[in-house]
Design a protein around this motif. Structure first.
Motif, PDB file in Angstrom:
ATOM      1  N   UNK A 549     -41.874 -15.122 -24.519  1.00 47.21           N
ATOM      2  CA  UNK A 549     -41.297 -16.037 -25.431  1.00 47.21           C
ATOM      3  C   UNK A 549     -40.122 -15.042 -26.108  1.00 47.21           C
ATOM      4  N   UNK A 550     -40.724 -13.889 -26.385  1.00 51.77           N
ATOM      5  CA  UNK A 550     -39.883 -12.866 -27.266  1.00 51.77           C
ATOM      6  C   UNK A 550     -38.495 -12.448 -26.553  1.00 51.77           C
ATOM      7  N   UNK A 551     -38.756 -12.487 -25.053  1.00 53.30           N
ATOM      8  CA  UNK A 551     -37.649 -12.080 -24.406  1.00 53.30           C
ATOM      9  C   UNK A 551     -36.572 -13.249 -24.133  1.00 53.30           C
ATOM     10  N   UNK A 552     -37.131 -14.338 -24.256  1.00 52.16           N
ATOM     11  CA  UNK A 552     -36.424 -15.437 -24.144  1.00 52.16           C
ATOM     12  C   UNK A 552     -35.383 -15.841 -25.515  1.00 52.16           C
ATOM     13  N   UNK A 553     -36.323 -15.497 -26.600  1.00 47.86           N
ATOM     14  CA  UNK A 553     -35.727 -15.647 -27.928  1.00 47.86           C
ATOM     15  C   UNK A 553     -34.445 -14.796 -28.094  1.00 47.86           C
ATOM     16  N   UNK A 554     -34.700 -13.362 -27.848  1.00 50.86           N
ATOM     17  CA  UNK A 554     -33.711 -12.373 -28.333  1.00 50.86           C
ATOM     18  C   UNK A 554     -32.660 -12.008 -26.977  1.00 50.86           C
ATOM     19  N   UNK A 555     -33.304 -12.607 -25.905  1.00 49.36           N
ATOM     20  CA  UNK A 555     -32.272 -12.423 -24.565  1.00 49.36           C
ATOM     21  C   UNK A 555     -32.547 -11.043 -23.877  1.00 49.36           C
ATOM     22  N   UNK A 556     -33.154 -10.065 -24.535  1.00 53.63           N
ATOM     23  CA  UNK A 556     -33.304  -8.629 -23.851  1.00 53.63           C
ATOM     24  C   UNK A 556     -34.051  -7.881 -24.960  1.00 53.63           C
ATOM     25  N   UNK A 581     -30.405   5.751 -24.506  1.00 59.01           N
ATOM     26  CA  UNK A 581     -31.365   4.976 -24.397  1.00 59.01           C
ATOM     27  C   UNK A 581     -31.042   3.534 -23.667  1.00 59.01           C
ATOM     28  N   UNK A 582     -29.869   3.416 -23.416  1.00 59.35           N
ATOM     29  CA  UNK A 582     -29.318   2.061 -22.795  1.00 59.35           C
ATOM     30  C   UNK A 582     -29.565   2.231 -21.330  1.00 59.35           C
ATOM     31  N   UNK A 583     -30.459   1.510 -20.594  1.00 60.42           N
ATOM     32  CA  UNK A 583     -30.493   1.652 -18.913  1.00 60.42           C
ATOM     33  C   UNK A 583     -29.416   0.583 -18.405  1.00 60.42           C
ATOM     34  N   UNK A 584     -29.288  -0.680 -19.050  1.00 58.13           N
ATOM     35  CA  UNK A 584     -28.362  -1.599 -18.293  1.00 58.13           C
ATOM     36  C   UNK A 584     -27.781  -2.473 -19.426  1.00 58.13           C
ATOM     37  N   UNK A 585     -26.486  -3.066 -19.199  1.00 52.00           N
ATOM     38  CA  UNK A 585     -26.137  -3.825 -20.084  1.00 52.00           C
ATOM     39  C   UNK A 585     -25.236  -5.192 -19.362  1.00 52.00           C
ATOM     40  N   UNK A 586     -25.464  -6.381 -19.959  1.00 55.55           N
ATOM     41  CA  UNK A 586     -24.893  -7.465 -19.017  1.00 55.55           C
ATOM     42  C   UNK A 586     -24.143  -8.261 -20.076  1.00 55.55           C
ATOM     43  N   UNK A 717     -35.503  -0.601 -21.374  1.00 51.52           N
ATOM     44  CA  UNK A 717     -36.994  -0.047 -20.483  1.00 51.52           C
ATOM     45  C   UNK A 717     -38.108  -0.378 -21.590  1.00 51.52           C
ATOM     46  N   UNK A 718     -37.894  -1.334 -22.601  1.00 54.82           N
ATOM     47  CA  UNK A 718     -38.885  -1.736 -23.525  1.00 54.82           C
ATOM     48  C   UNK A 718     -39.125  -0.351 -24.408  1.00 54.82           C
ATOM     49  N   UNK A 719     -38.577   0.499 -24.608  1.00 55.67           N
ATOM     50  CA  UNK A 719     -38.671   1.763 -25.530  1.00 55.67           C
ATOM     51  C   UNK A 719     -37.466   1.994 -26.404  1.00 55.67           C
ATOM     52  N   UNK A 720     -38.030   2.444 -27.490  1.00 59.01           N
ATOM     53  CA  UNK A 720     -36.957   2.712 -28.854  1.00 59.01           C
ATOM     54  C   UNK A 720     -35.739   1.757 -28.907  1.00 59.01           C
ATOM     55  N   UNK A 721     -36.574   0.804 -29.243  1.00 59.31           N
ATOM     56  CA  UNK A 721     -35.542  -0.663 -29.286  1.00 59.31           C
ATOM     57  C   UNK A 721     -34.666  -0.561 -30.823  1.00 59.31           C
ATOM     58  N   UNK A 722     -35.461  -0.070 -31.459  1.00 61.02           N
ATOM     59  CA  UNK A 722     -34.953   0.011 -32.939  1.00 61.02           C
ATOM     60  C   UNK A 722     -34.059   1.052 -33.095  1.00 61.02           C
ATOM     61  N   UNK A 723     -33.980   2.294 -32.444  1.00 55.69           N
ATOM     62  CA  UNK A 723     -32.847   3.174 -32.498  1.00 55.69           C
ATOM     63  C   UNK A 723     -31.805   2.817 -31.408  1.00 55.69           C
ATOM     64  N   UNK A 724     -32.056   2.154 -30.365  1.00 56.32           N
ATOM     65  CA  UNK A 724     -31.148   1.725 -29.650  1.00 56.32           C
ATOM     66  C   UNK A 724     -30.124   0.701 -30.239  1.00 56.32           C
ATOM     67  N   UNK A 725     -30.777  -0.265 -30.931  1.00 61.62           N
ATOM     68  CA  UNK A 725     -30.169  -1.208 -31.914  1.00 61.62           C
ATOM     69  C   UNK A 725     -29.200  -0.582 -32.836  1.00 61.62           C
ATOM     70  N   UNK A 726     -29.728   0.376 -33.611  1.00 58.97           N
ATOM     71  CA  UNK A 726     -28.988   1.176 -34.765  1.00 58.97           C
ATOM     72  C   UNK A 726     -27.754   1.871 -33.859  1.00 58.97           C
ATOM     73  N   UNK A 727     -27.761   2.467 -32.767  1.00 58.92           N
ATOM     74  CA  UNK A 727     -26.635   2.954 -31.949  1.00 58.92           C
ATOM     75  C   UNK A 727     -25.601   2.070 -31.477  1.00 58.92           C
ATOM     76  N   UNK A 728     -26.113   0.818 -30.883  1.00 61.16           N
ATOM     77  CA  UNK A 728     -25.115  -0.168 -30.629  1.00 61.16           C
ATOM     78  C   UNK A 728     -24.505  -0.769 -31.885  1.00 61.16           C
ATOM     79  N   UNK A 729     -25.201  -0.956 -32.977  1.00 61.47           N
ATOM     80  CA  UNK A 729     -24.410  -1.491 -34.323  1.00 61.47           C
ATOM     81  C   UNK A 729     -23.228  -0.814 -34.653  1.00 61.47           C
ATOM     82  N   UNK A 730     -23.618   0.645 -34.432  1.00 63.04           N
ATOM     83  CA  UNK A 730     -22.477   1.444 -34.662  1.00 63.04           C
ATOM     84  C   UNK A 730     -21.206   1.423 -33.648  1.00 63.04           C
TER      85      UNK A 730
END
Length: 889
Positions: A549-556, A581-586, A717-730
């Protein structure tokens, strides 16, 4: 004969000479009390947590809209004076012709929009209502989408068109309105009449600016200013969401009565509690389905422990009678024994439950959540079990048996019980199957929550299916075990020969004579294993679906949602992919398409690569697997996946042509685009719960002249999502919204998939293991202890330790093999039934049951280890028995 001294002597003798008898009943009572009280603590804590989460998630509790002819100042005063109101502020809404701005060397214009007048302390009073993206927190603020539509930034001049009159303002900041749907609600309108989406174009002004330049200009036109009073309410509410909702809804109705037609209340707090109360009912259902069987099992275990010593108890009772004790005195001693077991067991059980409720093991780290009602109920259970286990058998023996009859240690009962002769087990299983068929049909509602009505209803009829299955399987297990021991002499003798050698025949004969006791032990172990297996599997499935459900809600793992109207192409994915930290982007297109007169969300995907960034399950689709349908979209680009509702409404068949109206990216006009129906999509990452469409992104871009992307799905890959999100925001900048899956888990945690089962899981699985161990080890130990005299006679007659071991090991093997085999089978059936009946708990429903093999193996190992300990201990005790000890036995 005084009762107090003789009771003390009796209890002292029990502790010295019959410690296992008193300890077994006391431990059984403690387990039952601890489990019931712990589950009650979980239920109370869960409901309180739901209420807290619901109230804390609301940005504006009340939006009271003044009637056109009413005085807004009088409405504000009345709202502020209402009991429970913490603070109330006026807010003004005005509809204008549109906005324009000269940016980037060209003029941008929008359609009709909303101008909001906010007092200076609005942000500090309602901090969750606005989120600053760029610039200042005060002054002239553009909504995120408006800034994107006008391509405006801080410092730019925006023209507000009011009844043909332009008014210029300078932008001080860009903000997001997290709860725009409720902020722009149509106060007083039913849900079906609410706006489909909040307005695209919004400017927020200080109240002084609004009153000076906007209010008079709008008042001169056809759209009057709407005056509202936004209020913060006290969140000191009852912990039960249903009670809190009733209280809050009553306060809102009282407010409308007080206003006497001068205003209507938009009760956002009540609406949120209305949703939470359904979750609280599901928490109650989970308690009944998953927890109550454990308490019942612990109670049955207690009674079984007491019955294991029934023969010795009758002998002790007969000895008292021969020494002059009256029936009343014997019964009083039974009451004394029961009172001791109940008191010690209840105290121990409540102490365990209290400790669990205050530690992370029980899911709570703040304060105890046990209530007086649950404590009283658990104590009452202790008294009831003690009475059923000790007092009732003593009274029955005194009434029905003579002293000489009660000295009989073995009574052959070749005739089957009445329920077995009548086939009650088969009848119960048949009724269970019928109830399950009814309650698992499509459209069956387990929890009914009428909108706006304080009362809720639960179809408790659904509990009958699993409960009857549990009972029927228990009776069937007894029947099969009894049948095996009574009729399967040849098979058992062959199987027992490797364990007992030449004594295999006598060993089997002993098992046959003791088959009622052995069958009872097998049934208890079977129920304990079934409880452990069904509970563990359901909890594992629940946790897995919560993650789905969390994956469906957030998307990835991380999702980037572009502002509506922003023209961001798929090339942006390359920049995002460079973030560590990013493995794939769609890239994922998000458009709106008309299917007939129905406006639906349309998602454009790249069929060959979408699964690299997000999890797609076969259960999300119908008409093919995930791989098959994605291959269809790739091979035939004009294929489209639609919802079941659309298929039903338009009577679609595979291959049918479907004409949709999509907005052309060049002309902004809607144009017809032809697709061919290829399959059904039920769930898809970021998609709404109702109807939506999935198509080939390249085909959509080709037909509409725009490859604009609505979102980017990022796999970490399910890891470091907070740090990756911060990097993507930049990388993507402030105009895009970046979310990570941890936030979605927390948001889901405020709704039911999310009655957080962590505490309940730990309690249930821990007690399930203890009950399985007790059902095997304790009952075997007590059964062996009750037959020590028989084994001692065998020793006196010259039986060797190895020969005695054959008797012990054979019985233990029958109990273990039969109990674990039957328990695993029943646990599997129960899990399937629970998952099907409780489909409403899962979102989405699971494709398959998750089995925690590690936990089940651990339970089996504990049971096996404890049985070996019991057998070894009994062998050691038999080695020390001499002939003189027979008189004591």
């Amino acid at each position: 004969m005084h009762r107090s001294p003789i009771s003390t002597l009796w209890l002292h003798g029990l502790v010295r000479q019959r410690p296992g008898r008193l300890l077994g009943v006391t431990v059984g009572i403690a387990l039952a009390v601890a489990l019931l009280a712990s589950l009650g603590s979980f239920l109370v804590m869960s409901k309180a947590t739901m209420t807290d989460r619901a109230t804390s998630s609301v940005a504006v509790d009340w939006q009271v809209q003044a009637a056109p002819e009413a005085s807004s100042a009088a409405v504000e005063k009345a709202v502020g004076a209402q009991p429970g109101t913490v603070k109330a502020l006026p807010v003004s809404f005005a509809t204008v012709d549109g906005f324009s701005a000269n940016t980037g060397g060209s003029q941008q214009k929008t359609g009709a929009g909303q101008v909001i007048g906010l007092p200076t302390d609005y942000r500090s009073t309602f901090p969750a209502s606005l989120r600053t993206l760029v610039g200042s927190d005060a002054g002239v603020l553009l909504s995120q989408q408006t800034a994107a539509n006008l391509r405006a930034a801080v410092g730019d001049t925006v023209t507000i068109l009011i009844a043909g009159t332009p008014v210029n303002v300078t932008v001080n900041g860009v903000v997001d309105l997290p709860q725009a749907d409720s902020f722009f609600q149509k106060v007083g309108a039913p849900p079906q009449s609410q706006p489909v989406a909040p307005p695209d174009n919004v400017i927020l002004l200080p109240a002084s600016v609004f009153d000076k330049i906007i209010g008079p200009a709008v008042a001169s036109g056809n759209n009057p200013v709407i005056h509202q009073v936004h209020a913060i309410r006290s969140h000191e509410l009852p912990p039960d969401p249903s009670v809190a909702y009733a209280q809050e809804a009553g306060a809102a109705r009282n407010m409308e009565v007080t206003l006497a037609g001068a205003g209507q209340v938009g009760d956002n707090l009540g609406a949120t509690l209305d949703a939470a109360r359904q979750d609280s009912l599901y928490a109650q259902i989970l308690f009944l389905f998953l927890g109550l069987p454990g308490a019942v099992l612990a109670s049955l275990l207690t009674v079984s422990v007491a019955r294991a010593g029934a023969t010795r108890r009758r002998q002790d009772q007969a000895l008292l009678r021969t020494r002059g004790a009256t029936r009343k005195q014997v019964l009083w001693l039974a009451f004394a024994e029961a009172g001791t077991a109940a008191g010690v067991g209840a105290t121990l059980g409540l102490g365990i439950a209290w400790l669990l409720s205050t530690t992370p093991l029980g899911g709570n780290t703040s304060s105890p959540s046990m209530t007086f009602g649950w404590v009283l109920g658990a104590a009452a259970l202790a008294v009831l079990l003690a009475g059923l286990s000790i007092v009732l058998p003593a009274r029955r023996d005194l009434t029905d048996q003579a002293i000489t009859a009660s000295r009989m240690s073995v009574r052959r009962q070749d005739r089957a019980p009445l329920w077995a002769r009548w086939g009650l087990d088969f009848l119960v299983l048949a009724v269970s199957g019928a109830v399950f068929w009814v309650t698992s049909r499509s459209g069956y509602t387990l929890v009914l929550v009428p909108e706006g009505v304080p009362t809720l209803s639960v179809s408790y009829w659904a509990f009958a299916g699993p409960a009857l299955l549990w009972l029927g399987c228990a009776l069937l297990t007894w029947r099969l075990t009894d049948l095996l021991l009574r009729r399967g002499t040849r098979i058992l003798t062959t199987l027992a020969r490797p364990l007992a050698g030449t004594l295999a025949g006598p060993v089997v004969a002993t098992l046959r004579r003791q088959r009622r006791l052995v069958a009872g032990t097998v049934v208890m172990l079977t129920l304990a294993v079934a409880f452990a297996a069904s509970t563990a599997s359901f909890n594992a499935t629940y946790r897995h679906q919560a993650e789905v459900d969390a994956v469906l809600t957030n998307g990835a793992d991380v999702a980037v949602t572009e502002s509506p109207g922003a023209a961001v192409g798929p090339d942006q994915a390359q920049k995002i992919a460079e973030v560590p930290g990013v493995r794939a982007v769609e890239p994922l297109q998000h458009r709106y398409a008309y299917v007939g007169a129905d406006l639906q969300d349309l998602y454009g995907v790249r069929p060959g690569t979408v699964a690299k960034a997000t999890a797609l399950q076969d259960a999300y689709f119908r008409g093919g697997t995930t791989n098959q349908l994605m291959a269809t979209l790739a091979a035939r680009p004009d294929s489209i996946l639609v919802s079941e509702e659309t298929v039903k409404d338009f009577q679609l068949q595979p291959g049918d042509q479907l004409s949709l109206r999509l907005q052309d990216g060049r002309t902004k006009a809607y144009t017809n685009v032809l697709f061919h129906y290829a399959g059904i999509v039920r769930e898809f990452p970021t998609a709404p719960r109702d109807s939506f469409l999935v198509a080939n992104a390249d085909y959509v871009a080709q037909q509409t002249g725009s490859d604009a992307v609505g979102a980017f799905l990022v796999n970490t890959g399910g890891t470091n999502t907070g740090a990756v999100a911060a990097g993507v925001s930049g990388v993507v900048g402030p105009t895009a919204k970046v979310s990570e899956i941890g936030t979605s888990r927390a948001a889901i945690g405020s709704s039911l998939t999310s009655v957080d089962l962590a505490g309940l899981t730990r309690i249930e699985l821990g007690f399930a293991g203890l009950l399985a161990a007790a059902a095997s080890g304790l009952l075997l130990a007590l059964g062996f202890a009750e037959r020590r005299r028989t084994f001692a006679i065998a020793v006196a007659l010259g039986a060797r330790p190895g020969q005695l071991a054959g008797f012990l090991v054979a019985e233990a093997t029958v109990v273990l093999v039969a109990g674990i085999t039957f328990g695993a089978a029943i646990g599997s059936l129960l899990t399937g039934m629970l998952v099907k009946v409780l489909t409403g708990v899962f979102d989405p429903p699971p494709a398959a049951v998750s089995v925690p093999w590690g936990y089940l193996a651990a339970v089996a190992a504990v049971v096996l280890g404890l049985v070996l300990v019991v057998v070894a201990g009994m062998m050691r005790r038999l080695r020390t028995v001499d002939v003189t000890a027979l008189r004591e036995l």
